[in-house]
Motif scaffolding. Sequence first.
Motif, PDB file in Angstrom:
ATOM      1  N   ALA A  95       0.991  -1.187   0.032  1.00 58.89           N
ATOM      2  CA  ALA A  95       0.038   0.064   0.027  1.00 58.89           C
ATOM      3  C   ALA A  95       0.880   1.072   0.131  1.00 58.89           C
ATOM      4  O   ALA A  95       1.331   1.461   0.917  1.00 58.89           O
ATOM      5  N   PRO A  96       0.835   2.003  -1.059  1.00 64.25           N
ATOM      6  CA  PRO A  96       1.551   3.305  -1.072  1.00 64.25           C
ATOM      7  C   PRO A  96       1.002   4.238  -0.200  1.00 64.25           C
ATOM      8  O   PRO A  96       0.191   4.467   0.186  1.00 64.25           O
ATOM      9  N   SER A  97       1.920   5.362   0.135  1.00 60.85           N
ATOM     10  CA  SER A  97       1.627   6.493   0.981  1.00 60.85           C
ATOM     11  C   SER A  97       0.650   7.431  -0.135  1.00 60.85           C
ATOM     12  O   SER A  97       0.856   7.394  -1.205  1.00 60.85           O
ATOM     13  N   ILE A  98      -0.363   8.087   0.470  1.00 57.97           N
ATOM     14  CA  ILE A  98      -1.208   8.695  -0.223  1.00 57.97           C
ATOM     15  C   ILE A  98      -0.965  10.242  -0.202  1.00 57.97           C
ATOM     16  O   ILE A  98      -1.452  11.330  -0.694  1.00 57.97           O
ATOM     17  N   ALA A  99       0.224  10.581   0.547  1.00 59.12           N
ATOM     18  CA  ALA A  99       0.862  12.087   0.634  1.00 59.12           C
ATOM     19  C   ALA A  99       0.930  12.784  -0.946  1.00 59.12           C
ATOM     20  O   ALA A  99       1.682  11.858  -1.574  1.00 59.12           O
ATOM     21  N   TYR A 100       0.460  13.682  -1.211  1.00 60.76           N
ATOM     22  CA  TYR A 100       0.882  14.510  -2.612  1.00 60.76           C
ATOM     23  C   TYR A 100       0.168  13.448  -3.534  1.00 60.76           C
ATOM     24  O   TYR A 100       0.600  14.120  -4.915  1.00 60.76           O
ATOM     25  N   ALA A 101      -0.412  12.622  -3.477  1.00 58.65           N
ATOM     26  CA  ALA A 101      -1.256  11.883  -4.505  1.00 58.65           C
ATOM     27  C   ALA A 101      -2.318  12.643  -5.355  1.00 58.65           C
ATOM     28  O   ALA A 101      -2.336  12.621  -6.498  1.00 58.65           O
ATOM     29  N   SER A 102      -2.474  13.969  -4.862  1.00 54.90           N
ATOM     30  CA  SER A 102      -3.384  14.757  -5.417  1.00 54.90           C
ATOM     31  C   SER A 102      -3.025  15.385  -6.477  1.00 54.90           C
ATOM     32  O   SER A 102      -3.501  15.928  -7.337  1.00 54.90           O
ATOM     33  N   TYR A 103      -1.396  15.478  -6.767  1.00 56.85           N
ATOM     34  CA  TYR A 103      -0.936  16.333  -7.467  1.00 56.85           C
ATOM     35  C   TYR A 103      -0.617  15.508  -8.834  1.00 56.85           C
ATOM     36  O   TYR A 103      -0.094  16.026  -9.970  1.00 56.85           O
ATOM     37  N   SER A 104      -1.045  14.257  -8.786  1.00 57.39           N
ATOM     38  CA  SER A 104      -0.764  13.501  -9.866  1.00 57.39           C
ATOM     39  C   SER A 104      -1.842  13.785 -11.047  1.00 57.39           C
ATOM     40  O   SER A 104      -2.911  13.927 -10.902  1.00 57.39           O
ATOM     41  N   PRO A 105      -1.451  14.051 -12.378  1.00 58.74           N
ATOM     42  CA  PRO A 105      -2.308  14.222 -13.362  1.00 58.74           C
ATOM     43  C   PRO A 105      -3.346  13.200 -13.760  1.00 58.74           C
ATOM     44  O   PRO A 105      -3.278  12.118 -13.028  1.00 58.74           O
ATOM     45  N   GLU A 106      -4.486  13.537 -14.294  1.00 64.34           N
ATOM     46  CA  GLU A 106      -5.322  12.199 -14.698  1.00 64.34           C
ATOM     47  C   GLU A 106      -4.513  11.126 -15.461  1.00 64.34           C
ATOM     48  O   GLU A 106      -3.589  11.719 -16.249  1.00 64.34           O
ATOM     49  N   PHE A 107      -4.996  10.065 -15.572  1.00 60.47           N
ATOM     50  CA  PHE A 107      -4.161   9.166 -16.429  1.00 60.47           C
ATOM     51  C   PHE A 107      -4.263   9.498 -17.943  1.00 60.47           C
ATOM     52  O   PHE A 107      -5.470   9.739 -18.218  1.00 60.47           O
ATOM     53  N   GLY A 108      -3.235   9.261 -18.656  1.00 65.70           N
ATOM     54  CA  GLY A 108      -3.399   9.388 -20.266  1.00 65.70           C
ATOM     55  C   GLY A 108      -2.029   9.190 -20.612  1.00 65.70           C
ATOM     56  O   GLY A 108      -1.050   9.301 -19.997  1.00 65.70           O
ATOM     57  N   TRP A 109      -2.257   9.484 -22.145  1.00 67.28           N
ATOM     58  CA  TRP A 109      -0.979   9.495 -23.039  1.00 67.28           C
ATOM     59  C   TRP A 109      -0.438  11.007 -22.989  1.00 67.28           C
ATOM     60  O   TRP A 109      -0.967  12.042 -23.609  1.00 67.28           O
ATOM     61  N   ASP A 110       1.020  11.040 -22.756  1.00 67.03           N
ATOM     62  CA  ASP A 110       1.631  12.357 -22.752  1.00 67.03           C
ATOM     63  C   ASP A 110       2.067  12.605 -24.063  1.00 67.03           C
ATOM     64  O   ASP A 110       3.102  11.679 -24.566  1.00 67.03           O
ATOM     65  N   GLU A 111       1.648  13.234 -25.077  1.00 66.06           N
ATOM     66  CA  GLU A 111       1.900  13.379 -26.401  1.00 66.06           C
ATOM     67  C   GLU A 111       3.535  14.059 -26.460  1.00 66.06           C
ATOM     68  O   GLU A 111       4.034  13.582 -27.642  1.00 66.06           O
ATOM     69  N   ASP A 112       3.672  15.102 -25.605  1.00 65.95           N
ATOM     70  CA  ASP A 112       5.131  15.525 -25.654  1.00 65.95           C
ATOM     71  C   ASP A 112       6.197  14.551 -25.436  1.00 65.95           C
ATOM     72  O   ASP A 112       7.238  14.513 -26.038  1.00 65.95           O
ATOM     73  N   GLU A 113       5.939  13.803 -24.289  1.00 64.32           N
ATOM     74  CA  GLU A 113       6.841  12.631 -23.824  1.00 64.32           C
ATOM     75  C   GLU A 113       6.990  11.438 -24.532  1.00 64.32           C
ATOM     76  O   GLU A 113       7.728  10.343 -24.317  1.00 64.32           O
ATOM     77  N   GLN A 114       5.460  11.174 -25.154  1.00 67.49           N
ATOM     78  CA  GLN A 114       5.305   9.819 -25.616  1.00 67.49           C
ATOM     79  C   GLN A 114       5.359   8.606 -24.595  1.00 67.49           C
ATOM     80  O   GLN A 114       5.981   7.485 -24.878  1.00 67.49           O
ATOM     81  N   ILE A 115       4.604   8.950 -23.533  1.00 71.03           N
ATOM     82  CA  ILE A 115       4.720   8.218 -22.385  1.00 71.03           C
ATOM     83  C   ILE A 115       3.349   8.211 -21.713  1.00 71.03           C
ATOM     84  O   ILE A 115       2.649   9.082 -21.981  1.00 71.03           O
ATOM     85  N   THR A 258       8.888  13.260  -8.740  1.00 69.13           N
ATOM     86  CA  THR A 258       8.505  12.378  -9.626  1.00 69.13           C
ATOM     87  C   THR A 258       8.055  12.767 -10.965  1.00 69.13           C
ATOM     88  O   THR A 258       7.863  14.200 -11.051  1.00 69.13           O
ATOM     89  N   TYR A 259       7.936  12.108 -12.031  1.00 67.48           N
ATOM     90  CA  TYR A 259       7.515  12.468 -13.511  1.00 67.48           C
ATOM     91  C   TYR A 259       6.084  11.906 -13.683  1.00 67.48           C
ATOM     92  O   TYR A 259       5.452  12.259 -14.693  1.00 67.48           O
ATOM     93  N   PHE A 260       5.567  11.315 -12.749  1.00 67.97           N
ATOM     94  CA  PHE A 260       4.255  10.510 -12.639  1.00 67.97           C
ATOM     95  C   PHE A 260       3.849   9.631 -13.598  1.00 67.97           C
ATOM     96  O   PHE A 260       2.956   9.088 -14.265  1.00 67.97           O
ATOM     97  N   GLY A 261       5.214   9.246 -14.277  1.00 67.11           N
ATOM     98  CA  GLY A 261       5.171   8.101 -15.292  1.00 67.11           C
ATOM     99  C   GLY A 261       5.448   6.840 -14.666  1.00 67.11           C
ATOM    100  O   GLY A 261       5.136   6.604 -13.543  1.00 67.11           O
ATOM    101  N   PHE A 262       5.817   5.683 -15.424  1.00 61.28           N
ATOM    102  CA  PHE A 262       5.743   4.442 -15.100  1.00 61.28           C
ATOM    103  C   PHE A 262       7.061   3.560 -15.670  1.00 61.28           C
ATOM    104  O   PHE A 262       7.354   3.976 -16.742  1.00 61.28           O
TER     105      PHE A 262
END
Length: 428
Positions: A95-115, A258-262
């Motif tokens: 179970a990960p910490s939920i601190a600062y989780a609210s700053y993650s953008p909505e899930f999707g494809w980043d056209e600039d980074e292609q990720i 973080t860069y919010f990627g995977f």
Amino acid sequence: MKKLLLTLSCAVFNLTAYSAVPLTPEQQLGEALFKDKNLSFNHNQSCETCHSLNPIPSLKGVQGIVPGFVDPSNVKGISPISVGSIPRTTGTLNAPSIAYASYSPEFGWDEDEQIYVGGQFWNGRATNLIEQAKKPFLNPVEMAMLDELDVVNRIKSNPKYIKDFQKIYQLNISDTSSNKAIQDTYTALAKAISAFEQSGTFNKFNSKFDYYLAGTTQLSTTEKKGLDLFQGKAGCSGCHKMDVTVDSNGNNIPPLFTYFGFDNIGLPRNMAIPGNPVADGGLGGQEGIPQTEIGKHKVRSLRNIDLTPPYGHNGIFKTLDDMVHFYNTRDVLKKVKDNNSPEFAKTAWAPPEIASNMNTTQIGNLGLSIIEEKAIVAFLKTLTDDYPLWGNNPAAVSIKDGRVPENSPPAIISTKNMPTLKIPVRIK
């Protein structure tokens, strides 16, 4: 994800707004729901069970002084994963910490980074915080409620909830005569919890590092060396970004690490997880996501990292030292069968649970000495929130002491006193 790169000359932060602002009525409702064990099958588990709002006792460090928003049983080494409402049911991920989780953008494809970026959970399967808040109630190995109606019936049994939902959302939660009424209440439940998770309770920005950026304390020689390595030789900031971001409202957001990627960092299988489950597919295990993403998990913020052992999506690292040592030597040390070997995390590592898509360019052979590894760990410990509390030194009277006195004002960061750092500023 990013639109424009600026310089630090425009960055001015006032962090007084984050942890000092009282909860709104909606956030207060969210807090009550977050703590409510009645919303689980056996009336024994709440969101707080796996994301504790209280400090977790420990024998060392600042654990036991400030909260890390994780499962106490994980921190205490009882198990790397959490137990569900129904006895002997467990998940397969830490179970990960939920601190600062609210700053993650909505899930999707980043056209600039292609990720792929953003979302919630280790695999990003919840688009945002609201969708994330809906899932644990119905997860059979978490809170194990049967369906949305089952949850709503528990909510409406509380007279205060009936009043609060009416006042805040103009909803009559006693009305369960239609599927729409049930869904409206269930969504409002998730909205309230999401609002609480966006509050200063979880997003304080008052770590020693923040005060260092404000020019009101100093890093020790070892911590500063760790910061230099983090941004330089070790390359940690390549994924754990130290960008200062500016949101659409013009608010400056300090580094989130973080860069919010995977990414697939090649974690070995954790044999301590009950039942020895099949390795989790991560991002690529989701329906509709290409198999080229198999084994990739969310790159987490490093804020409060010292408070949240064990580490990794399967909780295989027991300490920060183990985690940094793995990043440094994954491809250098010999291989043993699994993490039950006495050599594991010392002079050897086990094979990766998913070898495809493994990051082989930024992780595995960093060439760091043991002293340099310890310096990075020392820097990571400066990312713990509530520094005026855990960093208090009664004798500290100036910045030279490397501390801030208890009850000192929140950090205010501006370029007038900011140390020289390689930190870019980006417009979201």
